[in-house]
Design an enzyme around this catalytic site. Sequence first.
Site, PDB file in Angstrom:
ATOM      1  N   GLU A  83      -5.444  -2.075  13.966  1.00 28.16           N
ATOM      2  CA  GLU A  83      -5.978  -1.131  12.974  1.00 28.16           C
ATOM      3  C   GLU A  83      -7.330  -0.615  13.426  1.00 28.16           C
ATOM      4  O   GLU A  83      -8.156  -1.390  13.936  1.00 28.16           O
ATOM      5  CB  GLU A  83      -6.194  -1.787  11.600  1.00 28.16           C
ATOM      6  CG  GLU A  83      -4.961  -2.054  10.816  1.00 28.16           C
ATOM      7  CD  GLU A  83      -5.254  -2.660   9.441  1.00 28.16           C
ATOM      8  OE1 GLU A  83      -6.345  -2.427   8.887  1.00 28.16           O
ATOM      9  OE2 GLU A  83      -4.381  -3.388   8.947  1.00 28.16           O
TER      10      GLU A  83
ATOM     11  N   ARG B 291       3.628  -0.073  13.010  1.00 26.04           N
ATOM     12  CA  ARG B 291       3.305  -1.401  12.478  1.00 26.04           C
ATOM     13  C   ARG B 291       3.412  -1.346  10.948  1.00 26.04           C
ATOM     14  O   ARG B 291       2.755  -0.518  10.314  1.00 26.04           O
ATOM     15  CB  ARG B 291       1.886  -1.798  12.897  1.00 26.04           C
ATOM     16  CG  ARG B 291       1.376  -3.059  12.264  1.00 26.04           C
ATOM     17  CD  ARG B 291       0.003  -3.449  12.829  1.00 26.04           C
ATOM     18  NE  ARG B 291      -0.457  -4.671  12.203  1.00 26.04           N
ATOM     19  CZ  ARG B 291      -1.402  -4.735  11.256  1.00 26.04           C
ATOM     20  NH1 ARG B 291      -2.007  -3.639  10.831  1.00 26.04           N
ATOM     21  NH2 ARG B 291      -1.739  -5.889  10.744  1.00 26.04           N
TER      22      ARG B 291
ATOM     23  N   TYR C 145     -13.421  -1.803  12.163  1.00 24.15           N
ATOM     24  CA  TYR C 145     -13.871  -0.644  11.385  1.00 24.15           C
ATOM     25  C   TYR C 145     -15.367  -0.362  11.535  1.00 24.15           C
ATOM     26  O   TYR C 145     -15.769   0.768  11.691  1.00 24.15           O
ATOM     27  CB  TYR C 145     -13.527  -0.832   9.898  1.00 24.15           C
ATOM     28  CG  TYR C 145     -12.036  -0.710   9.646  1.00 24.15           C
ATOM     29  CD1 TYR C 145     -11.449   0.528   9.411  1.00 24.15           C
ATOM     30  CD2 TYR C 145     -11.206  -1.829   9.695  1.00 24.15           C
ATOM     31  CE1 TYR C 145     -10.082   0.651   9.211  1.00 24.15           C
ATOM     32  CE2 TYR C 145      -9.837  -1.708   9.505  1.00 24.15           C
ATOM     33  CZ  TYR C 145      -9.277  -0.472   9.265  1.00 24.15           C
ATOM     34  OH  TYR C 145      -7.925  -0.350   9.089  1.00 24.15           O
TER      35      TYR C 145
ATOM     36  N   GLN D 116       0.810  -1.223   0.000  1.00 26.25           N
ATOM     37  CA  GLN D 116       0.000   0.000   0.000  1.00 26.25           C
ATOM     38  C   GLN D 116       0.840   1.268   0.000  1.00 26.25           C
ATOM     39  O   GLN D 116       0.327   2.328  -0.355  1.00 26.25           O
ATOM     40  CB  GLN D 116      -0.939  -0.008   1.207  1.00 26.25           C
ATOM     41  CG  GLN D 116      -2.003  -1.098   1.102  1.00 26.25           C
ATOM     42  CD  GLN D 116      -2.968  -1.099   2.268  1.00 26.25           C
ATOM     43  OE1 GLN D 116      -2.721  -1.747   3.267  1.00 26.25           O
ATOM     44  NE2 GLN D 116      -4.065  -0.379   2.153  1.00 26.25           N
TER      45      GLN D 116
ATOM     46  N   GLU E 245      -5.311 -10.050   8.752  1.00 24.92           N
ATOM     47  CA  GLU E 245      -6.657 -10.259   8.235  1.00 24.92           C
ATOM     48  C   GLU E 245      -6.759 -11.431   7.253  1.00 24.92           C
ATOM     49  O   GLU E 245      -7.061 -11.226   6.065  1.00 24.92           O
ATOM     50  CB  GLU E 245      -7.170  -8.981   7.574  1.00 24.92           C
ATOM     51  CG  GLU E 245      -7.188  -7.788   8.500  1.00 24.92           C
ATOM     52  CD  GLU E 245      -7.784  -6.536   7.849  1.00 24.92           C
ATOM     53  OE1 GLU E 245      -8.060  -6.555   6.642  1.00 24.92           O
ATOM     54  OE2 GLU E 245      -7.973  -5.537   8.559  1.00 24.92           O
TER      55      GLU E 245
ATOM     56  N   ASN F 269      -8.409  -5.770  14.409  1.00 25.21           N
ATOM     57  CA  ASN F 269      -8.740  -4.676  13.484  1.00 25.21           C
ATOM     58  C   ASN F 269     -10.243  -4.478  13.513  1.00 25.21           C
ATOM     59  O   ASN F 269     -11.003  -5.432  13.312  1.00 25.21           O
ATOM     60  CB  ASN F 269      -8.307  -5.012  12.054  1.00 25.21           C
ATOM     61  CG  ASN F 269      -6.800  -5.014  11.889  1.00 25.21           C
ATOM     62  OD1 ASN F 269      -6.061  -4.795  12.855  1.00 25.21           O
ATOM     63  ND2 ASN F 269      -6.335  -5.274  10.683  1.00 25.21           N
TER      64      ASN F 269
ATOM     65  N   HIS G 274       0.851  -9.229   4.606  1.00 28.87           N
ATOM     66  CA  HIS G 274      -0.306  -8.342   4.433  1.00 28.87           C
ATOM     67  C   HIS G 274      -0.717  -8.425   2.956  1.00 28.87           C
ATOM     68  O   HIS G 274      -0.612  -7.461   2.218  1.00 28.87           O
ATOM     69  CB  HIS G 274       0.059  -6.916   4.876  1.00 28.87           C
ATOM     70  CG  HIS G 274      -1.112  -6.028   5.163  1.00 28.87           C
ATOM     71  ND1 HIS G 274      -1.287  -5.377   6.365  1.00 28.87           N
ATOM     72  CD2 HIS G 274      -2.174  -5.670   4.404  1.00 28.87           C
ATOM     73  CE1 HIS G 274      -2.396  -4.645   6.338  1.00 28.87           C
ATOM     74  NE2 HIS G 274      -2.950  -4.804   5.147  1.00 28.87           N
TER      75      HIS G 274
HETATM   76  O1  IFM Z   1      -6.370  -0.666   3.987  1.00 26.83           O
HETATM   77  C1  IFM Z   1      -6.891  -1.751   4.683  1.00 26.83           C
HETATM   78  C2  IFM Z   1      -5.778  -2.568   5.297  1.00 26.83           C
HETATM   79  O2  IFM Z   1      -4.865  -2.999   4.355  1.00 26.83           O
HETATM   80  C3  IFM Z   1      -6.346  -3.779   5.980  1.00 26.83           C
HETATM   81  N1  IFM Z   1      -7.400  -3.431   6.884  1.00 26.83           N
HETATM   82  C4  IFM Z   1      -8.434  -2.543   6.414  1.00 26.83           C
HETATM   83  C5  IFM Z   1      -7.812  -1.314   5.777  1.00 26.83           C
HETATM   84  C6  IFM Z   1      -8.918  -0.372   5.270  1.00 26.83           C
HETATM   85  O3  IFM Z   1      -9.713  -1.002   4.343  1.00 26.83           O
END
Ligand code: IFM
Length: 465
Positions: free
Chosen positions: A371, A87, A305, A30, A176, A303, A131
């Site tokens: 995250e 991280r 969201y 990324q 993930e 993680n 990742h």
């Molecule tokens: O950008 C992603 C990350 O790579 C993995 N967890 C969720 C993030 C947001 O979608």
Amino acid sequence: MTTTDSPEDLLAGLTFPPGFVFGAATAAYQIEGAADEDGRGRSIWDTYSHTPGRTFGGHTGDVACDHYHRYRDDVALMRELGLSAYRFSVSWPRVLPEGAGRVEQRGLDFYRRLVDELLEAGIDPWLTLYHWDLPQALQDRGGWADRDTAARFADYSAVVVDALGDRVRHWSTLNEPMCSSLIGHMAGAHAPGLQDPVAASRAVHHLLLGHGLAAGRLRAAGVESFGITLNFTPMSPATDSPADLDAARRLDGQQNRMFLDPVVSGAYPADVVDDLAAAGAPLPVQDGDLEIIAAPLDWLGVNYYFEQTVRAGARPADKPPTSFIGGENVVELDPEGPTTTMGWGISPRAFTDLLLWLGAKAPGLPLMITENGSAWDDVVDAEGAVHDPERVDFLLRHLAAMTAAIERGADVRGYFAWSLMDNFEWARGYAQRFGLVHVDYDTQRRTVKDSGRVYAEVLRRHREG
Ligand code: IFM
């Protein structure tokens, strides 16, 4: 705390346990760019993003944030923000261009330089081995659907710990695995872009097996802080009808429990095993696998969201393909209330509940929030500032939700914001900005957003007691 609290009120209400770790997270594909440099091999994300129609605007990670060349400046930014930890992930094809065998020393040297720069800045590196960027050469041999990839992952982990084990204390295997297995092999919305329930269920098990095998190699090398990062989406039924309750059970099973239970308890949930077998996609478990997968952890990476409400029923034709095996009979409802630019709802309350649930599922296991974050349409204004009040609000409310869970007994030891800086948001390309730091992709100029400054203030107050 009320919905109208100002950022200053929210900030003033935050307190964290002594020694609490504060960081930010990124991932190799990324941010690094330099896709063809220093002998790096291709990954499945190079292939996927270069396939027409796969990513927003045809975006790729070829250049991304050019972190490979700018890592020193980026570490300086982390220092400016006051992070105590960072991280990041290692790119497997940078280290082993063919996935196995020949080691590319220049790839390892990059991570050694990065880690040394972090240590010099007083920032603790938290390294993730995987990742999502599987070497394409291994995909060509079956990828995660092939059991052998788990053994190759363990070999790769041994190479990395041999090179960096003297300077990196905190190690994590997978980020993930739900996404790399189900989204990548069932929905086809991530690399390798398959829509194959059998491959998806095989990928689930082989990823977890790879985690367990790598645990053995890392422990043998003396690693004492070891974990895995799972992404949790709390699932609620739309009504109390048996059909909706069952829909929520099935999605919760595959999203959350299928990854958590084997890792912390050494068994897949019986209902999930039955669901997958009934769908003709059984988990390919062999004798002894679950003991390997349940290797002791020092912490669990969490993680979070958003939460999801679901109901039973045929999935509407205008929805993207389901990530869940048998998920064609479940409808994910659109969130109520405001959403981020990802279309995700906002629920700090579900974050508190999740942490308490995890505390009950895995008593005694410390939790690290690896995250948490939100995407918004950020712009640099004429004064050169990025005002992102929605992200500031999201950040402070989720920190408050986390401290509420800590007060009620959840053993949370640290928090990593996603993300340090805007970056390549996978199939959504560069259109989604998650960073505390804005990146202008034309110039690679970094600008700390208001949220980055607020986060720095949270950290300063915590540091200074
Ligand atoms: O950008 C992603 C990350 O790579 C993995 N967890 C969720 C993030 C947001 O979608």
